[in-house]
Scaffold this motif. Structure first.
Motif, PDB file in Angstrom:
ATOM      1  N   SER A  94      63.543  19.203  60.174  1.00  0.00           N
ATOM      2  CA  SER A  94      62.932  18.306  59.193  1.00  0.00           C
ATOM      3  C   SER A  94      63.517  16.912  59.273  1.00  0.00           C
ATOM      4  O   SER A  94      62.855  15.918  58.982  1.00  0.00           O
ATOM      5  N   SER A 142      45.995  15.471  64.427  1.00  0.00           N
ATOM      6  CA  SER A 142      45.870  14.672  63.222  1.00  0.00           C
ATOM      7  C   SER A 142      45.501  13.236  63.579  1.00  0.00           C
ATOM      8  O   SER A 142      45.293  12.895  64.732  1.00  0.00           O
ATOM      9  N   LEU A 182      47.579  10.832  63.085  1.00  0.00           N
ATOM     10  CA  LEU A 182      48.880  10.167  63.130  1.00  0.00           C
ATOM     11  C   LEU A 182      49.214   9.690  64.542  1.00  0.00           C
ATOM     12  O   LEU A 182      49.010  10.413  65.514  1.00  0.00           O
ATOM     13  N   LEU A 187      59.224  16.477  65.418  1.00  0.00           N
ATOM     14  CA  LEU A 187      58.496  16.319  64.156  1.00  0.00           C
ATOM     15  C   LEU A 187      57.064  15.840  64.402  1.00  0.00           C
ATOM     16  O   LEU A 187      56.118  16.303  63.731  1.00  0.00           O
ATOM     17  N   LEU A 188      56.884  14.931  65.349  1.00  0.00           N
ATOM     18  CA  LEU A 188      55.535  14.454  65.649  1.00  0.00           C
ATOM     19  C   LEU A 188      54.679  15.564  66.240  1.00  0.00           C
ATOM     20  O   LEU A 188      53.466  15.651  65.967  1.00  0.00           O
ATOM     21  N   ARG A 244      55.065  18.726  65.488  1.00  0.00           N
ATOM     22  CA  ARG A 244      54.756  19.590  64.345  1.00  0.00           C
ATOM     23  C   ARG A 244      53.622  19.013  63.504  1.00  0.00           C
ATOM     24  O   ARG A 244      52.829  19.752  62.914  1.00  0.00           O
ATOM     25  N   GLN A 245      53.563  17.668  63.434  1.00  0.00           N
ATOM     26  CA  GLN A 245      52.500  17.006  62.666  1.00  0.00           C
ATOM     27  C   GLN A 245      51.221  16.847  63.473  1.00  0.00           C
ATOM     28  O   GLN A 245      50.258  16.271  62.992  1.00  0.00           O
ATOM     29  N   ARG A 246      51.230  17.379  64.713  1.00  0.00           N
ATOM     30  CA  ARG A 246      50.053  17.334  65.591  1.00  0.00           C
ATOM     31  C   ARG A 246      49.570  15.904  65.819  1.00  0.00           C
ATOM     32  O   ARG A 246      48.370  15.587  65.686  1.00  0.00           O
ATOM     33  N   ALA A 247      50.500  15.046  66.132  1.00  0.00           N
ATOM     34  CA  ALA A 247      50.179  13.630  66.343  1.00  0.00           C
ATOM     35  C   ALA A 247      49.119  13.472  67.419  1.00  0.00           C
ATOM     36  O   ALA A 247      49.126  14.166  68.438  1.00  0.00           O
TER      37      ALA A 247
END
Length: 384
Positions: free
Chosen positions: A24, A60, A62, A110-111, A113-116
């Motif tokens: 995280s 996403s 992002l 992290l990116l 995980r956020q499916r950038a």
């Protein structure tokens, strides 16, 4: 069977809660513990929501932009240009690594995980084989998940020639005070996305070696023979490529003998490094007649230290920088430097990240550098 958080915790020898904290990035974790967790993530190819291939179906809006220091004009200009190009099409998120290799890897995790939808990685790379392997694996997983990855201002993955090799030397060759714009910069005209080499990663490498070589040649042409160099951190690709260009020019004149004595490495690309580096050069004996700096900010630190020692720029010692930050022309005296078109490179990285511009041939383009001669350099008082 998908790898779980518990599997990672068991491999790293920590609790599942510790793994969660590391991934995280919101809680303090000891560096050695974080390293064990990230190695376990790497070895097990752990992705929070299943295999990386599943991410392609649900990316996403992002776009991650990784920078070393957003307060540094180099990164601020690039990040601003990327964001301007993206506009309201996607959500740009600037990730400030502080120059930490571990934080760089954490942000990429992290990116993922956020499916950038895309990631732009800017600036110098750390020359550490273990980190490079971990970085390559992270970027590969992003591309396998459907994300576009653009490296802006660093060499391509798996090679160190960009910014210091033949392609870089060709781009802008013979560019004295001209732009030196060549095919390397214009490759990849706007259009539909084109497949890129290096696992789908596109690289915009800066001609750091060629620019530094031309800057040193400028000082040599003025008559300087003892040229000091306040370089950046020794473990960074940008530092090595710029130092390579400087020494290529010295070698061509048979002046390499004192190169090590006249070179100081700073801890960062900042003003204190320039200030301390200049004082160290003066302490080492015969003062140089000119000093090159890792970038323009370092050059300002050099100038401040010289002034405090009662030395004038350029009457006593010439000083030159690199990058041509906006304030360099307003320094006193105005700073001789090498211009890297940071804004246009960042804008191009943004277009590539959005798929609005096709990848250059081979997935790599070299952005040329331009020598900018101003008032901070002049002939030495007397020739050796």
């Amino acid at each position: 069977m998908a790898v779980t958080l518990a599997d990672v915790a068991a491999r790293a020898g920590v609790s599942a809660a510790t793994v969660s904290r590391v991934l995280s990035g919101n809680y303090p974790v000891a560096a050695h513990t974080r390293g064990r967790v990230l190695r376990a993530v790497e070895e097990l190819e752990y992705v929070v929501n299943g295999p990386a291939s599943a991410l392609a179906a649900a990316s996403s809006d992002l776009v991650g932009v990784l920078v070393n220091d957003i307060a540094d004009p180099f990164f601020g200009i690039i990040a601003s240009a990327v964001q301007s190009e993206i506009g309201d099409r996607k959500l740009p998120v600037v990730c400030n690594t502080g120059g930490s290799p571990e934080r760089e890897l954490t942000y990429l995790t992290l990116l993922q995980r956020q499916r950038a939808a895309a990631v732009v990685v800017t600036g110098s790379a750390v020359e550490d084989p273990e980190h490079q392997a971990a970085l390559a694996a992270r970027l590969q997983r992003l591309t396998e998940g459907g994300a576009r990855v653009v490296l802006c201002g660093r060499p391509p993955m798996g090679g160190s020639a960009a910014g210091g090799g033949t392609a870089a030397r060709g781009a802008g060759a013979g560019a004295g005070t001209g732009t030196g714009t060549g095919a390397a910069e214009t490759a990849g005209a706007p259009g539909g996305p084109a497949p890129a080499a290096d696992g789908g990663i596109v690289t915009l490498a800066f001609d750091n070696t060629g620019g530094a070589r031309r800057l040193t040649e400028h000082l040599l042409s003025l008559g300087h023979r003892r040229i000091g160099y306040v370089a950046g951190p020794a473990d960074r690709t940008t530092t090595r490529h710029r130092l390579d260009g400087h020494r290529q020019a010295l070698e061509a004149r048979g002046l390499l003998a004192d190169a090590e004595l006249l070179t100081v490495h700073g801890c960062a690309y900042d003003r204190p490094s320039g200030y301390d580096g200049a004082l160290e050069l003066l302490r080492r004996g015969a003062a140089p007649t000119a000093v090159l700096a890792a970038n323009d900010t370092v050059a300002l630190g050099v100038c401040a230290a010289l002034r405090e020692q009662g030395l004038r720029v350029p009457e006593d010692i010439s000083v030159a920088g690199f990058d041509d930050f906006p304030y360099s022309v307003d320094a006193h005296p105005a700073l001789t430097t090498v211009r890297i078109p940071l804004h246009s490179a960042g804008a191009r990285a943004g277009r590539l990240a959005l798929g609005r511009e096709g990848a250059p041939p081979g997935g790599v383009a070299t952005v040329p550098a331009e020598l900018i001669v101003r008032a901070s350099t002049a002939p030495p008082h007397s020739f050796p």
